[in-house]
Design an enzyme around this catalytic site. Structure first.
Site, PDB file in Angstrom:
ATOM      1  CD  GLU A 157      38.703  40.209  30.592  1.00  0.00           C
ATOM      2  OE1 GLU A 157      37.981  40.402  31.580  1.00  0.00           O
ATOM      3  OE2 GLU A 157      39.353  39.164  30.425  1.00  0.00           O
ATOM      4  CD  GLU A 262      44.911  37.299  29.187  1.00  0.00           C
ATOM      5  OE1 GLU A 262      44.064  36.516  29.658  1.00  0.00           O
ATOM      6  OE2 GLU A 262      44.908  38.516  29.446  1.00  0.00           O
TER       7      GLU A 262
HETATM    8  C1  XIL Z   1      43.567  35.193  35.725  1.00  0.00           C
HETATM    9  C2  XIL Z   1      44.727  34.570  36.482  1.00  0.00           C
HETATM   10  O1  XIL Z   1      45.337  33.611  35.646  1.00  0.00           O
HETATM   11  C3  XIL Z   1      44.241  33.933  37.762  1.00  0.00           C
HETATM   12  O2  XIL Z   1      45.340  33.489  38.541  1.00  0.00           O
HETATM   13  C4  XIL Z   1      43.406  34.921  38.562  1.00  0.00           C
HETATM   14  O3  XIL Z   1      42.852  34.267  39.686  1.00  0.00           O
HETATM   15  C5  XIL Z   1      42.274  35.502  37.723  1.00  0.00           C
HETATM   16  O4  XIL Z   1      42.838  36.082  36.549  1.00  0.00           O
HETATM   17  N1  XIL Z   1      41.796  37.269  31.431  1.00  0.00           N
HETATM   18  C6  XIL Z   1      42.805  38.075  31.913  1.00  0.00           C
HETATM   19  C7  XIL Z   1      43.720  37.563  32.949  1.00  0.00           C
HETATM   20  O5  XIL Z   1      43.014  39.182  31.381  1.00  0.00           O
HETATM   21  O6  XIL Z   1      44.192  38.578  33.789  1.00  0.00           O
HETATM   22  C8  XIL Z   1      43.077  36.462  33.762  1.00  0.00           C
HETATM   23  O7  XIL Z   1      44.068  35.926  34.642  1.00  0.00           O
HETATM   24  C9  XIL Z   1      42.497  35.386  32.855  1.00  0.00           C
HETATM   25  C10 XIL Z   1      41.442  35.968  31.958  1.00  0.00           C
END
Ligand code: XIL
Length: 370
Positions: A157, A262
């Protein structure tokens, strides 16, 4: 009931393949020869605390990602002190079950402690000192799991929605080149690992252009980038099939692989557009949580169709798409139950709250077998 000597082991075997029996074929079998199918796992799943979940992970998926266990704040909460206990168990899990094991993530603006950017509390660190900390972290973490973590989300990101570089502390202190530097060190620490740039909303043209610029910059610098991670925090109405297709094809043209890193599909109303920015927060409101008991049939059908469409696109691009990872095992686990509104009932994944396959799973398997 009197059980014959041979019946009991058979019965146990069948119980252990109950998930498989329900769907006939597992997701990983359906995806074989196309791409890895992965799942992000949480602490209790790393510890195999629940036998049913453990069975689903190892039978349905051939890749894992750590939902939180390898983030900076978990590994390296205090200067010079690493805690690898949970991360070791995560990597052991992947090794034991022969899963393609992903590292997430080395450089991110979130879930990184303040001390990293400070010399003393409140006082910013120098560029040279932050470079040293980043170098130390990458070599300690990537080096420890060399050969056992197959792919690293090196930078997560780094882009704003308009495609410019996010003004994170990494960028403020190190300058734009921090991305190239992080990839260079990750490559040195494990030359065999696949290295990726990961972000959300890459299907939006401006952000896509920003990601393309990052890939080109790395390539021009002669530094390895193996894949771009399209996070895939999708909605029923976003991104369009053609945007998804064009995004994958744009990266393929650069000669890098694509990983959907994701994936989840949000069926709930959104008052904040389609962004997956973790810093978003929204106050609870019944209108934003319309299905607290169960997902209505018509919405479930839309979700199923959406999963089928996306997997059809991934399968059509199997030369470029090397992995599709779901961000959570079941709807019960999803981060979308608490972000950006706390306490919603979300339905974004392929297994329901009881860990049973949803119609979307069957539709995906169907698409993959065609
Ligand atoms: C999220 C997790 O799922 C949560 O448990 C945590 O509280 C916050 O992060 N983008 C990403 C992930 O790259 O690491 C994030 O994961 C979701 C958004």
């Amino acid at each position: 009931m009197h059980l014959q000597k041979t019946t009991l082991p058979l019965l146990l075997l069948c119980l252990s393949c109950a998930a498989w029996a329900q769907t006939g074929i597992t997701l990983r079998q359906a995806a074989q020869g196309k791409f890895h199918v992965g799942v992000a796992i949480n602490t209790s799943q790393i510890e195999a605390a629940d036998a049913k979940e453990d069975r689903i992970i190892t039978q349905q998926f051939d890749s894992i990602s750590p939902e939180n266990a390898l983030k900076w704040e978990r590994l390296h909460a205090k200067p010079g002190v690493y805690d690898f206990a949970l991360a070791d168990r995560y990597v052991d899990y992947g090794t034991k079950h022969h899963l393609y094991t992903v590292g997430h993530t080395l450089v991110w603006h979130s879930q990184v402690p303040d001390w990293v950017f400070e010399s003393t509390p409140g006082k910013p660190i120098t560029r040279a000192a932050l470079l040293e900390r980043l170098h130390d972290h990458i070599f300690a973490v990537v080096g420890r799991y060399k050969g056992r973590i197959q792919a690293w989300d090196v930078v997560n990101e780094a882009l704003n929605d308009d495609g410019s570089l996010r003004d994170s502390k990494w960028r403020q202190i190190l300058g734009d080149d921090y991305i190239v530097q992080a990839f260079r060190w990750a490559q040195e620490a494990d030359p065999q690992a696949e290295l990726g740039y990961n972000d959300y909303s890459l299907e939006n043209p401006k952000k896509l252009a920003g990601a393309i610029a990052i890939v080109k910059k790395l390539q021009t610098a002669g530094v390895k980038i193996s894949y771009v991670g399209i996070q895939g925090h999708d909605h029923l109405d976003w991104p369009s099939n053609s945007d998804e297709t064009q995004t994958i094809e744009a990266f393929a043209r650069l000669g890098v692989k694509v990983a959907i890193t994701e994936l989840d599909i949000d069926v709930l109303p959104s008052a904040w557009g389609h962004s997956a920015d973790v810093s978003l927060k929204h106050t609870a409101d019944a209108k934003l949580n319309p299905y607290p008991k169960a997902l209505p049939e018509d919405v479930s059908r839309q979700l199923t169709q959406r999963y089928a469409d996306l997997f059809r696109i991934y399968a059509e691009h199997r030369q470029s798409v090397e992995r599709v990872t779901l961000w959570g095992l079941s709807d019960r686990d999803s981060w979308l139950n608490n972000w950006p509104v706390v306490g919603r009932t979300s339905y974004p994944l392929l297994f329901d709250r009881k860990g049973d396959p949803k119609p979307a799973l069957l539709a995906v398997e169907d698409v993959l077998q065609k």
